[in-house]
Design a protein around this motif. Structure first.
Motif, PDB file in Angstrom:
ATOM      1  N   ALA A   1      10.002   3.710  -1.253  1.00 57.16           N
ATOM      2  CA  ALA A   1       9.100   4.259  -1.242  1.00 57.16           C
ATOM      3  C   ALA A   1       9.276   5.920  -0.828  1.00 57.16           C
ATOM      4  O   ALA A   1       9.507   5.747   0.379  1.00 57.16           O
ATOM      5  CB  ALA A   1       7.674   3.662  -0.479  1.00 57.16           C
ATOM      6  N   THR A   2       9.019   6.937  -1.335  1.00 56.41           N
ATOM      7  CA  THR A   2       8.756   8.314  -0.988  1.00 56.41           C
ATOM      8  C   THR A   2       7.329   8.459  -1.418  1.00 56.41           C
ATOM      9  O   THR A   2       7.249   8.614  -2.151  1.00 56.41           O
ATOM     10  CB  THR A   2       9.708   9.141  -1.271  1.00 56.41           C
ATOM     11  N   PHE A   3       6.598   9.250   0.242  1.00 53.31           N
ATOM     12  CA  PHE A   3       5.628   9.630   0.363  1.00 53.31           C
ATOM     13  C   PHE A   3       5.754  11.650  -0.314  1.00 53.31           C
ATOM     14  O   PHE A   3       6.510  11.896   0.717  1.00 53.31           O
ATOM     15  CB  PHE A   3       4.910   9.724   1.231  1.00 53.31           C
ATOM     16  N   VAL A   4       4.962  12.164  -0.760  1.00 52.32           N
ATOM     17  CA  VAL A   4       5.043  13.407  -1.293  1.00 52.32           C
ATOM     18  C   VAL A   4       3.694  13.453  -0.441  1.00 52.32           C
ATOM     19  O   VAL A   4       2.656  13.945  -1.211  1.00 52.32           O
ATOM     20  CB  VAL A   4       5.475  13.676  -2.083  1.00 52.32           C
ATOM     21  N   ARG A   5       3.490  14.678   0.017  1.00 61.74           N
ATOM     22  CA  ARG A   5       2.108  14.870   1.248  1.00 61.74           C
ATOM     23  C   ARG A   5       1.729  16.450  -0.296  1.00 61.74           C
ATOM     24  O   ARG A   5       2.690  17.298  -0.576  1.00 61.74           O
ATOM     25  CB  ARG A   5       1.968  15.240   1.849  1.00 61.74           C
ATOM     26  N   VAL A   6       0.601  17.144  -0.446  1.00 62.44           N
ATOM     27  CA  VAL A   6      -0.364  17.610  -1.100  1.00 62.44           C
ATOM     28  C   VAL A   6      -0.602  18.578  -0.454  1.00 62.44           C
ATOM     29  O   VAL A   6      -2.061  18.079   0.350  1.00 62.44           O
ATOM     30  CB  VAL A   6      -0.697  17.830  -2.086  1.00 62.44           C
ATOM     31  N   PRO A   7      -1.107  19.813   0.478  1.00 71.12           N
ATOM     32  CA  PRO A   7      -1.296  19.917   1.356  1.00 71.12           C
ATOM     33  C   PRO A   7      -2.997  20.468   0.384  1.00 71.12           C
ATOM     34  O   PRO A   7      -2.868  21.219  -0.128  1.00 71.12           O
ATOM     35  CB  PRO A   7      -0.722  21.123   1.851  1.00 71.12           C
ATOM     36  N   PHE A   8      -3.834  20.220   1.226  1.00 65.96           N
ATOM     37  CA  PHE A   8      -5.434  20.948   1.118  1.00 65.96           C
ATOM     38  C   PHE A   8      -5.528  20.295  -0.865  1.00 65.96           C
ATOM     39  O   PHE A   8      -6.577  19.939  -0.922  1.00 65.96           O
ATOM     40  CB  PHE A   8      -5.695  22.720   0.604  1.00 65.96           C
ATOM     41  N   GLY A   9      -4.691  19.020  -0.487  1.00 61.85           N
ATOM     42  CA  GLY A   9      -5.078  18.709  -1.948  1.00 61.85           C
ATOM     43  C   GLY A   9      -5.887  17.131  -2.222  1.00 61.85           C
ATOM     44  O   GLY A   9      -6.837  17.290  -0.434  1.00 61.85           O
ATOM     45  N   THR A  10      -7.003  17.386  -3.318  1.00 58.93           N
ATOM     46  CA  THR A  10      -7.996  16.021  -2.326  1.00 58.93           C
ATOM     47  C   THR A  10      -7.594  14.832  -3.465  1.00 58.93           C
ATOM     48  O   THR A  10      -6.199  14.330  -3.569  1.00 58.93           O
ATOM     49  CB  THR A  10      -8.830  16.524  -3.613  1.00 58.93           C
ATOM     50  N   HIS A  11      -8.444  14.419  -4.456  1.00 59.80           N
ATOM     51  CA  HIS A  11      -7.959  13.387  -5.179  1.00 59.80           C
ATOM     52  C   HIS A  11      -7.855  13.299  -6.778  1.00 59.80           C
ATOM     53  O   HIS A  11      -8.425  14.118  -7.325  1.00 59.80           O
ATOM     54  CB  HIS A  11      -9.997  12.312  -5.344  1.00 59.80           C
ATOM     55  N   SER A  12      -7.143  12.279  -7.042  1.00 58.36           N
ATOM     56  CA  SER A  12      -6.713  12.028  -7.986  1.00 58.36           C
ATOM     57  C   SER A  12      -6.181  13.522  -8.916  1.00 58.36           C
ATOM     58  O   SER A  12      -5.995  14.276  -9.739  1.00 58.36           O
ATOM     59  CB  SER A  12      -7.651  11.916  -9.395  1.00 58.36           C
ATOM     60  N   LEU A  13      -5.141  14.015  -7.838  1.00 60.35           N
ATOM     61  CA  LEU A  13      -4.097  14.920  -8.265  1.00 60.35           C
ATOM     62  C   LEU A  13      -3.419  15.392  -9.082  1.00 60.35           C
ATOM     63  O   LEU A  13      -3.460  16.847  -9.640  1.00 60.35           O
ATOM     64  CB  LEU A  13      -2.939  14.670  -7.156  1.00 60.35           C
ATOM     65  N   ALA A  14      -3.090  14.777 -10.532  1.00 57.90           N
ATOM     66  CA  ALA A  14      -2.370  15.118 -11.408  1.00 57.90           C
ATOM     67  C   ALA A  14      -3.614  14.917 -12.283  1.00 57.90           C
ATOM     68  O   ALA A  14      -3.087  15.713 -13.538  1.00 57.90           O
ATOM     69  CB  ALA A  14      -1.547  14.105 -11.668  1.00 57.90           C
TER      70      ALA A  14
ATOM     71  N   GLY B   1      -3.525  14.007  -0.702  1.00 58.47           N
ATOM     72  CA  GLY B   1      -3.652  15.015  -0.442  1.00 58.47           C
ATOM     73  C   GLY B   1      -4.375  15.098   1.141  1.00 58.47           C
ATOM     74  O   GLY B   1      -4.888  13.840   1.121  1.00 58.47           O
ATOM     75  N   ASP B   2      -4.513  16.719   1.887  1.00 57.88           N
ATOM     76  CA  ASP B   2      -4.884  15.800   2.784  1.00 57.88           C
ATOM     77  C   ASP B   2      -6.369  15.620   3.103  1.00 57.88           C
ATOM     78  O   ASP B   2      -7.409  15.538   3.764  1.00 57.88           O
ATOM     79  CB  ASP B   2      -4.873  17.304   3.297  1.00 57.88           C
ATOM     80  N   PHE B   3      -7.064  16.156   2.125  1.00 59.18           N
ATOM     81  CA  PHE B   3      -8.431  15.783   1.752  1.00 59.18           C
ATOM     82  C   PHE B   3      -9.131  14.756   1.158  1.00 59.18           C
ATOM     83  O   PHE B   3     -10.190  13.718   0.547  1.00 59.18           O
ATOM     84  CB  PHE B   3      -9.351  16.725   0.957  1.00 59.18           C
ATOM     85  N   ASP B   4      -8.279  13.560   0.543  1.00 60.33           N
ATOM     86  CA  ASP B   4      -8.546  12.302  -0.317  1.00 60.33           C
ATOM     87  C   ASP B   4      -9.089  11.691   0.835  1.00 60.33           C
ATOM     88  O   ASP B   4      -8.970  11.735   2.100  1.00 60.33           O
ATOM     89  CB  ASP B   4      -6.659  12.511  -0.648  1.00 60.33           C
ATOM     90  N   THR B   5      -9.266  10.348   0.768  1.00 60.46           N
ATOM     91  CA  THR B   5      -9.760   9.264   1.312  1.00 60.46           C
ATOM     92  C   THR B   5      -9.408   9.175   2.030  1.00 60.46           C
ATOM     93  O   THR B   5     -10.039   8.399   3.085  1.00 60.46           O
ATOM     94  CB  THR B   5     -10.353   8.305   0.295  1.00 60.46           C
ATOM     95  N   HIS B   6      -8.136   8.905   2.070  1.00 61.15           N
ATOM     96  CA  HIS B   6      -6.835   7.957   3.618  1.00 61.15           C
ATOM     97  C   HIS B   6      -6.327   9.350   3.632  1.00 61.15           C
ATOM     98  O   HIS B   6      -5.666   9.784   2.695  1.00 61.15           O
ATOM     99  CB  HIS B   6      -6.223   6.877   2.425  1.00 61.15           C
ATOM    100  N   THR B   7      -6.187   8.881   4.682  1.00 60.39           N
ATOM    101  CA  THR B   7      -5.327  10.456   5.011  1.00 60.39           C
ATOM    102  C   THR B   7      -3.898  10.503   4.754  1.00 60.39           C
ATOM    103  O   THR B   7      -3.266   9.395   4.219  1.00 60.39           O
ATOM    104  CB  THR B   7      -5.225  10.290   6.749  1.00 60.39           C
ATOM    105  N   PRO B   8      -3.093  10.743   4.382  1.00 53.72           N
ATOM    106  CA  PRO B   8      -1.537  11.653   4.207  1.00 53.72           C
ATOM    107  C   PRO B   8      -0.619  11.042   5.128  1.00 53.72           C
ATOM    108  O   PRO B   8      -0.188   9.850   4.980  1.00 53.72           O
ATOM    109  CB  PRO B   8      -1.151  13.070   4.281  1.00 53.72           C
ATOM    110  N   ALA B   9      -0.965  10.320   6.071  1.00 55.43           N
ATOM    111  CA  ALA B   9      -0.441   9.641   7.427  1.00 55.43           C
ATOM    112  C   ALA B   9      -0.665   8.171   7.204  1.00 55.43           C
ATOM    113  O   ALA B   9       0.554   7.391   7.760  1.00 55.43           O
ATOM    114  CB  ALA B   9      -1.030   9.928   8.879  1.00 55.43           C
ATOM    115  N   GLU B  10      -2.331   7.527   6.409  1.00 60.50           N
ATOM    116  CA  GLU B  10      -2.413   6.298   6.548  1.00 60.50           C
ATOM    117  C   GLU B  10      -2.028   6.059   5.357  1.00 60.50           C
ATOM    118  O   GLU B  10      -1.114   4.736   5.187  1.00 60.50           O
ATOM    119  CB  GLU B  10      -3.740   6.032   5.963  1.00 60.50           C
ATOM    120  N   VAL B  11      -1.613   6.743   4.108  1.00 62.23           N
ATOM    121  CA  VAL B  11      -0.995   6.663   2.934  1.00 62.23           C
ATOM    122  C   VAL B  11       0.394   6.212   2.989  1.00 62.23           C
ATOM    123  O   VAL B  11       1.253   5.161   2.611  1.00 62.23           O
ATOM    124  CB  VAL B  11      -1.347   7.426   2.189  1.00 62.23           C
TER     125      VAL B  11
END
Length: 619
Positions: free
Chosen positions: A428-441, A408-418
């Motif tokens: 590997a396939t990265f899926v960004r969750v806009p405005f998502g935080t930590h522990s998305l599931a 997510g955008d608001f996680d500890t590491h940025t989507p770009a970094e991950v």
């Protein structure tokens, strides 16, 4: 999140279960079977024949590079599939904390997948029931107790790290006779997943990584302690009203920090201002930029209102004998701004120089926030790390298996970094969750449901689904109005300009109150009542909000009831006293709208003193 403090990360991971959607507790399919510890790694474990949940232990070497080393026990739970098993999921919920207590939550997250998938959960060595490391009197905020703990436990703690723990997991898998696993890692569980993939590629069929730990160039886990002003820009850039504010978001915030440093406000100490910038909390994200602008313009109340909510927020103590295991992993697996082979005095000097030179907390300094780098920034200064133990060795040849990564955008590491870090996996396939935080599931609301559905699909089919998950359900505010004249009229046909302006003020008051019930809000979600911004009172019930002369706009008092459905549909029946009301009477206003959307202005319908109206949606 905008910033990462060690205390905040530990608390958020330890309390991750509180982010789960409300549901009945997960039930075991039958009572657990207790079994004896196995001491021979080559022999099958009794749990291999189990047809229901089986809890067991396995004896493994303390040092996997020395098979003759001391034996320790690791504990696990094996839950065979309810029906015909088509595979096995090896799951770790993160921390690094004990995994077995979170087994019911893992079952809840995986849901119907477990009809056809076995589930294996292993307590990592040193944690929970797996030969726990214990230090009575340990407090992570007191460096002397960390040094004493390290001395008490001795040099064997160097083997309580991810690179050793994944050998334990592989030994359990083999003892159970399970085939290659789908590794489901959440948070720190993604560090175990990466370590497992590098060391046991033949045991991995696929991996689902949620809120991924990123490793440094030397392969150790990064725990960034930083302020993220770019997220202030992110939420503001998505809003036309916020973009219309003077200046840009991060510079306005920096000016506010400087202003409060020079002219302290007891209602908004700098440490509270730091927390107000939690844009991952939707109320703060919705209001912080406008509140900062208003404060600098001489209107302090919006910012003070946000700061007051933080004053009574609960916090989790990070103390107790069991935190020794956490320290072993964090310090043994971690990459820091000091040399791993330096002594504590050298480490502290390097750490302090790093914060002076790099200023990762800018526009703050540690002194602004009352932070001691040893007690509030980095606990590992006094924990020796004598063994080379990277989570992911540089240049590791990782298996070409399907890997789905969500961030997510608001996680500890940025989507770009991950996304960049996970290129080490060939598929590997990265899926960004806009405005998502930590522990998305593990999350609530539509975003949590969407990510859980994607997880279940992936671990079943090993194909990345076409998931479009988002947690973006608000738009940042523009200016807080200081008078009714500053309120833009609602574009409602059939009403004159004055009534359209009153209608806009009434809706702004209702929307401001309902925002406190955003499903992603933790701090404001705990409120039972709150003063109105400019006066009056707002009370929160189960699916309802009561306004008692609540004023969001000065001079406009709103009373009445708002009903809010679980899906976010809001309906309000209000009486509105405003300047210029005919004969001083209250207007009667009925409203209906979708409360939690990423639209600039949702469709608003209802009646104003009996005159029906409906507006158009503004994206």
């Amino acid at each position: 999140m905008i910033f990462t403090t060690l205390t905040g990360v530990v608390a958020s991971l330890a309390l991750s279960a509180t982010l789960l959607p409300a549901a009945a507790p997960a039930q075991s399919r039958s009572s657990p079977e207790s079994v004896q510890t196995r001491s021979l790694l080559e022999e099958p474990h009794e749990c291999a024949q189990a047809v229901a949940r089986c809890d067991g232990t396995l004896a493994v070497p303390l040092d996997w590079d020395d098979p003759s080393s001391e034996r320790i026990e690791v504990a696990f739970a094996w839950i065979p599939a309810a029906e015909h098993a088509t595979g096995t999921i090896l799951a770790n919920p993160g921390g690094p904390l004990p995994a077995l207590p979170d087994l019911p939550h893992l079952q809840q997250v995986l849901g119907p997948v477990l009809d056809h998938q076995n589930l294996l959960v292993v307590d990592p060595r040193g944690l929970g029931k797996s030969s726990p490391l214990l230090c009575p009197g340990l407090k992570l905020t007191e460096p002397d107790t960390i040094a004493a703990c390290s001395a008490r436990l001795g040099s064997r703690t160097r083997f309580f790290t991810a690179d050793q723990a994944v050998h334990d997991m592989e030994a359990v898998r083999r003892a159970l006779g399970a085939g290659p696993v789908t590794f489901y890692g959440n948070s720190y569980g993604t560090a175990y997943a990466q370590a497992y993939a590098a060391r046991h590629p033949d045991g991995l069929a696929a991996a689902f990584l949620d809120s991924t730990m990123v490793t440094s160039t030397d392969g150790y886990a990064l725990w960034p302690m930083r302020f993220r002003p770019d997220l202030l820009d992110l939420v503001c850039d998505r809003s036309r009203a916020c973009r219309a504010l003077p200046g840009d978001a991060r510079r306005t915030y920096a000016r506010l920090v400087a202003h409060l440093r020079e002219r302290p406000d007891p209602e908004v100490p700098l440490v509270a201002l730091w927390s107000v910038a939690r844009v991952n909390e939707p109320v703060f994200g919705r209001e912080v930029n406008a509140a900062a602008t208003s404060y600098l313009a001489g209107d302090p109340e919006p910012l003070r209102r946000l700061a007051r909510v933080l004053a009574g927020a609960p916090s989790q103590p990070i103390e107790g004998a069991e935190w020794a295991g956490y320290l072993a992993y964090r310090c043994g697996d971690g990459s820091f701004s000091f040399d791993r082979d330096a002594d504590p005095a050298e480490r502290l000097d390097q750490l302090e120089r790093y914060y002076l030179r790099e200023r990762p907390l800018a526009p703050y300094t540690p002194a602004d926030l009352g932070l001691d780098v040893r007690t509030s920034v980095e606990f590992c200064v006094n924990w020796p790390t004598p063994r080379h133990s990277p989570v992911l060795s540089p240049g590791a040849d990782l298996p070409d298996v399907p890997v789905m990564v969500v961030g997510g955008d608001f996680d500890t590491h940025t989507p770009a970094e991950v996304s960049a870090a996970m290129r080490v996996f060939p598929d590997a396939t990265f899926v960004r969750v806009p405005f998502g935080t930590h522990s998305l599931a593990w999350g609530v609301g539509e975003a949590g449901e969407c990510v859980r559905a994607a997880l279940r699909s992936f671990v079943t089919a090993h194909r990345v689904p076409q998931a479009r998950c988002t947690a973006e359900n608000y738009r940042a505010l523009g200016a807080f109005p200081r008078s009714l004249d500053e309120v833009a009229p609602v574009p409602a046909a059939g009403l004159d300009a004055g009534r359209r302006r009153v209608l806009a003020a009434a809706f702004a008051t209702a929307a401001d109150a309902v925002a406190r019930r955003n499903p992603y809000s933790l701090f404001h979600g705990r409120l039972t009542d709150q003063p109105g911004l400019r006066g009056g009172r707002v009370a929160f019930g189960d699916g309802s909000v009561t306004l008692d002369e609540a004023a969001f706009v000065p001079g406009v008092a709103v009373s009445g009831q708002i009903a809010l459905t679980p899906e976010g549909r809001a309906t309000a029946s209000l009486s509105v006293l405003a300047p210029g009301s005919p004969d001083g009477r209250a207007y009667r206003v009925e409203l209906a709208w979708e409360a939690f959307t990423a639209h600039e202005r949702p469709v608003l319908s209802g009646t104003f003193d009996g005159t029906p109206f409906k507006t158009r949606e503004l994206h």
